[in-house]
Scaffold this motif. Structure first.
Motif, PDB file in Angstrom:
ATOM      1  N   ASN A 263       0.840  -1.194   0.000  1.00  0.00           N
ATOM      2  CA  ASN A 263       0.000   0.000   0.000  1.00  0.00           C
ATOM      3  C   ASN A 263       0.881   1.253   0.000  1.00  0.00           C
ATOM      4  O   ASN A 263       1.690   1.460   0.902  1.00  0.00           O
ATOM      5  CB  ASN A 263      -0.929  -0.002   1.223  1.00  0.00           C
ATOM      6  CG  ASN A 263      -2.091   0.965   1.046  1.00  0.00           C
ATOM      7  OD1 ASN A 263      -1.928   2.031   0.433  1.00  0.00           O
ATOM      8  ND2 ASN A 263      -3.252   0.610   1.564  1.00  0.00           N
ATOM      9  N   LEU A 264       0.716   2.074  -1.048  1.00  0.00           N
ATOM     10  CA  LEU A 264       1.510   3.301  -1.192  1.00  0.00           C
ATOM     11  C   LEU A 264       1.314   4.218   0.002  1.00  0.00           C
ATOM     12  O   LEU A 264       2.245   4.895   0.438  1.00  0.00           O
ATOM     13  CB  LEU A 264       1.123   4.039  -2.474  1.00  0.00           C
ATOM     14  CG  LEU A 264       1.561   3.392  -3.778  1.00  0.00           C
ATOM     15  CD1 LEU A 264       0.864   4.066  -4.964  1.00  0.00           C
ATOM     16  CD2 LEU A 264       3.079   3.471  -3.942  1.00  0.00           C
ATOM     17  N   SER A 265       0.093   4.279   0.497  1.00  0.00           N
ATOM     18  CA  SER A 265      -0.188   5.040   1.714  1.00  0.00           C
ATOM     19  C   SER A 265      -1.531   4.598   2.271  1.00  0.00           C
ATOM     20  O   SER A 265      -2.575   4.959   1.738  1.00  0.00           O
ATOM     21  CB  SER A 265      -0.219   6.543   1.438  1.00  0.00           C
ATOM     22  OG  SER A 265      -0.708   7.196   2.602  1.00  0.00           O
ATOM     23  N   PRO A 266      -1.512   3.814   3.354  1.00  0.00           N
ATOM     24  CA  PRO A 266      -2.766   3.333   3.936  1.00  0.00           C
ATOM     25  C   PRO A 266      -3.676   4.472   4.392  1.00  0.00           C
ATOM     26  O   PRO A 266      -4.882   4.302   4.450  1.00  0.00           O
ATOM     27  CB  PRO A 266      -2.293   2.499   5.136  1.00  0.00           C
ATOM     28  CG  PRO A 266      -0.887   2.125   4.819  1.00  0.00           C
ATOM     29  CD  PRO A 266      -0.330   3.263   4.025  1.00  0.00           C
ATOM     30  N   THR A 267      -3.092   5.651   4.677  1.00  0.00           N
ATOM     31  CA  THR A 267      -3.939   6.767   5.111  1.00  0.00           C
ATOM     32  C   THR A 267      -4.354   7.660   3.934  1.00  0.00           C
ATOM     33  O   THR A 267      -5.043   8.651   4.124  1.00  0.00           O
ATOM     34  CB  THR A 267      -3.203   7.656   6.141  1.00  0.00           C
ATOM     35  OG1 THR A 267      -2.013   8.164   5.500  1.00  0.00           O
ATOM     36  CG2 THR A 267      -2.829   6.882   7.382  1.00  0.00           C
ATOM     37  N   GLY A 268      -3.885   7.337   2.723  1.00  0.00           N
ATOM     38  CA  GLY A 268      -4.242   8.154   1.570  1.00  0.00           C
ATOM     39  C   GLY A 268      -3.460   9.459   1.491  1.00  0.00           C
ATOM     40  O   GLY A 268      -3.941  10.445   0.952  1.00  0.00           O
ATOM     41  N   ASP A 269      -2.227   9.444   2.019  1.00  0.00           N
ATOM     42  CA  ASP A 269      -1.372  10.644   2.007  1.00  0.00           C
ATOM     43  C   ASP A 269      -0.515  10.611   0.732  1.00  0.00           C
ATOM     44  O   ASP A 269       0.296   9.701   0.532  1.00  0.00           O
ATOM     45  CB  ASP A 269      -0.509  10.601   3.279  1.00  0.00           C
ATOM     46  CG  ASP A 269       0.553  11.688   3.316  1.00  0.00           C
ATOM     47  OD1 ASP A 269       0.858  12.296   2.280  1.00  0.00           O
ATOM     48  OD2 ASP A 269       1.106  11.904   4.413  1.00  0.00           O
ATOM     49  N   LEU A 270      -0.681  11.614  -0.142  1.00  0.00           N
ATOM     50  CA  LEU A 270      -0.004  11.585  -1.445  1.00  0.00           C
ATOM     51  C   LEU A 270       1.513  11.753  -1.330  1.00  0.00           C
ATOM     52  O   LEU A 270       2.263  11.225  -2.148  1.00  0.00           O
ATOM     53  CB  LEU A 270      -0.604  12.644  -2.375  1.00  0.00           C
ATOM     54  CG  LEU A 270      -2.025  12.298  -2.852  1.00  0.00           C
ATOM     55  CD1 LEU A 270      -2.710  13.520  -3.457  1.00  0.00           C
ATOM     56  CD2 LEU A 270      -1.984  11.156  -3.865  1.00  0.00           C
ATOM     57  N   THR A 271       1.977  12.491  -0.316  1.00  0.00           N
ATOM     58  CA  THR A 271       3.433  12.633  -0.143  1.00  0.00           C
ATOM     59  C   THR A 271       4.037  11.286   0.247  1.00  0.00           C
ATOM     60  O   THR A 271       5.068  10.866  -0.293  1.00  0.00           O
ATOM     61  CB  THR A 271       3.760  13.696   0.926  1.00  0.00           C
ATOM     62  OG1 THR A 271       3.098  14.905   0.566  1.00  0.00           O
ATOM     63  CG2 THR A 271       5.255  13.948   1.010  1.00  0.00           C
ATOM     64  N   GLU A 272       3.366  10.579   1.147  1.00  0.00           N
ATOM     65  CA  GLU A 272       3.845   9.245   1.512  1.00  0.00           C
ATOM     66  C   GLU A 272       3.807   8.312   0.298  1.00  0.00           C
ATOM     67  O   GLU A 272       4.739   7.541   0.051  1.00  0.00           O
ATOM     68  CB  GLU A 272       2.978   8.655   2.643  1.00  0.00           C
ATOM     69  CG  GLU A 272       3.449   7.276   3.055  1.00  0.00           C
ATOM     70  CD  GLU A 272       2.623   6.650   4.178  1.00  0.00           C
ATOM     71  OE1 GLU A 272       1.399   6.922   4.264  1.00  0.00           O
ATOM     72  OE2 GLU A 272       3.211   5.882   4.951  1.00  0.00           O
ATOM     73  N   ALA A 273       2.742   8.428  -0.486  1.00  0.00           N
ATOM     74  CA  ALA A 273       2.605   7.576  -1.674  1.00  0.00           C
ATOM     75  C   ALA A 273       3.747   7.829  -2.647  1.00  0.00           C
ATOM     76  O   ALA A 273       4.360   6.893  -3.172  1.00  0.00           O
ATOM     77  CB  ALA A 273       1.255   7.822  -2.345  1.00  0.00           C
ATOM     78  N   ALA A 274       4.069   9.104  -2.878  1.00  0.00           N
ATOM     79  CA  ALA A 274       5.163   9.429  -3.801  1.00  0.00           C
ATOM     80  C   ALA A 274       6.473   8.866  -3.274  1.00  0.00           C
ATOM     81  O   ALA A 274       7.288   8.335  -4.036  1.00  0.00           O
ATOM     82  CB  ALA A 274       5.276  10.939  -3.985  1.00  0.00           C
ATOM     83  N   SER A 275       6.672   8.957  -1.966  1.00  0.00           N
ATOM     84  CA  SER A 275       7.944   8.499  -1.401  1.00  0.00           C
ATOM     85  C   SER A 275       8.084   6.981  -1.518  1.00  0.00           C
ATOM     86  O   SER A 275       9.190   6.463  -1.523  1.00  0.00           O
ATOM     87  CB  SER A 275       8.082   8.963   0.053  1.00  0.00           C
ATOM     88  OG  SER A 275       7.220   8.224   0.879  1.00  0.00           O
ATOM     89  N   ASN A 276       6.981   6.261  -1.615  1.00  0.00           N
ATOM     90  CA  ASN A 276       7.028   4.800  -1.717  1.00  0.00           C
ATOM     91  C   ASN A 276       6.945   4.274  -3.148  1.00  0.00           C
ATOM     92  O   ASN A 276       7.164   3.083  -3.388  1.00  0.00           O
ATOM     93  CB  ASN A 276       5.847   4.188  -0.942  1.00  0.00           C
ATOM     94  CG  ASN A 276       6.065   4.254   0.555  1.00  0.00           C
ATOM     95  OD1 ASN A 276       7.192   4.174   1.019  1.00  0.00           O
ATOM     96  ND2 ASN A 276       4.979   4.410   1.304  1.00  0.00           N
ATOM     97  N   LEU A 277       6.594   5.147  -4.088  1.00  0.00           N
ATOM     98  CA  LEU A 277       6.213   4.695  -5.431  1.00  0.00           C
ATOM     99  C   LEU A 277       7.245   3.771  -6.089  1.00  0.00           C
ATOM    100  O   LEU A 277       6.938   2.641  -6.475  1.00  0.00           O
ATOM    101  CB  LEU A 277       5.947   5.914  -6.323  1.00  0.00           C
ATOM    102  CG  LEU A 277       5.536   5.606  -7.758  1.00  0.00           C
ATOM    103  CD1 LEU A 277       4.198   4.881  -7.785  1.00  0.00           C
ATOM    104  CD2 LEU A 277       5.456   6.896  -8.572  1.00  0.00           C
TER     105      LEU A 277
END
Ligand code: AMP
Ligand code: MG
Length: 320
Positions: A263-277
């Protein structure tokens, strides 16, 4: 946002902020840079968010000493020679990333290469020494705006997104660094800048220039589009097949249990998602599946760059 004259105390404060994952603008001899700890995924993602870039262009990692690069990149003879001759200075070298490089994959936009430079500005060098980590620093302006050569330019363009601006006067060069690709046997200028081809050719016998109709295009934009997983990507997925891995986003994941998913971000945080992409795409790509299903990601803020990258990665290979 605070603007401080670059005294030793202000530089120490800026270094502490960088180490905490905050963004700090500082002068280099080319333009003001928007700095972040290159080893901190979230801080690197915050750079793209602050600049409002609709795409993930790879960033330049700045260090104070050539030996600081030993852990980050794989040296070659041309790089040693040019580093000796032009650093500190407005020359960026693109080199293979070390497999165990601590620099965020997002800083390389998922590529196996890393752009590196030692800037020739006393404030930048003191800040890098005090930080003790590589610092990525694209120009400190919002995407599509002119590169900033004074602290006032930075404040106008980025005021809400930068913790501290270290003021060190006007930048001497005013144009960006020359970007030279040293990852192939043909040293190739990806972006012209203050160090000219003639200057480089006095050190290396031949230097090439990237052109749009180059047989093997290497312009920065093309390089940036290069990373693609081996497995096909299926975007906007609302189901996952038994032979697919799932790249999820947000709290409402439609498969529970069984399916292999990250999950790129379980909380739906786009900055976290980008950092994991990039790290998560790579992880799923190594597994034995026939494809990767990617849940929808909202096209807002950093979501625009995330979707841009996913779309390129999902495009048929010969169309990339
Ligand atoms: P800026 O950070 O705004 O000075 O821009 C950095 C420039 O370096 C852009 O043109 C990037 O595309 C280029 N660049 C950075 N890293 C790489 C890389 N790994 N491969 C190719 N070009 C790169
Ligand atoms: Mg720029």
């Amino acid at each position: 946002m605070t603007i401080l004259a670059a005294s030793p105390a202000a530089i120490a404060q800026a270094a502490a902020l960088l180490r905490e994952g905050k963004l700090v603008a500082f002068p280099t001899e080319t333009v003001y840079g928007l700095g972040a700890d290159a080893t901190n995924d979230r801080a690197v993602a915050a750079i793209y968010a602050a600049k409002g870039r609709p795409q993930f262009n790879p960033l330049i990692a700045h260090v104070a000493e050539a030996r600081d690069l030993d852990d980050l990149i794989v040296w070659n003879d041309a790089a040693r020679l040019l580093a000796e001759h032009f650093w500190p200075g407005p020359l960026t070298l693109v080199l293979p990333r070390r497999a165990d490089s601590p620099v965020a994959l997002l800083a390389s936009a998922g590529l196996d290469t890393l752009a590196v430079r030692i800037p020739a500005h006393p404030v930048a060098l003191e800040l890098l020494r005090a930080t003790g980590r590589p610092v990525v620093a694209p120009s400190a302006n919002a995407s599509g705006k002119l590169s900033p050569t004074t602290p006032a330019h930075v404040a106008e363009s980025l005021s809400d997104n930068v913790e501290l601006i270290l003021a060190g006067g006007k930048c001497a060069v005013g144009v960006e660094s020359t970007v030279l690709d040293l990852t192939t046997p043909r040293p190739t200028i990806l972006r012209p800048g203050a160090i000219t081809r003639e200057m480089l050719e006095r050190q290396l016998s031949r230097v090439f220039e990237a052109t749009h109709d180059d047989a093997s295009p290497k312009s920065p934009g093309m390089m940036a589009s290069h990373y693609a997983p081996h497995l096909p990507l299926r975007l906007e997925a609302t189901t996952v097949a038994p032979d697919e891995a799932l790249l999820a986003f947000g709290p409402d994941v439609f498969v529970k249990g069984g399916a292999t998913r990250l999950n790129l971000s379980p909380t739906g945080d786009l900055t976290e998602a980008a950092s994991n992409l990039f790290a998560m795409l790579r992880q799923l790509d190594q597994l034995h599946f026939n494809g990767i299903a990617v849940m929808p990601i909202p096209a807002l803020g950093l979501g625009i760059a995330i979707n841009d990258r996913l779309q390129r990665a999902a495009a048929p290979r010969d169309a990339v």
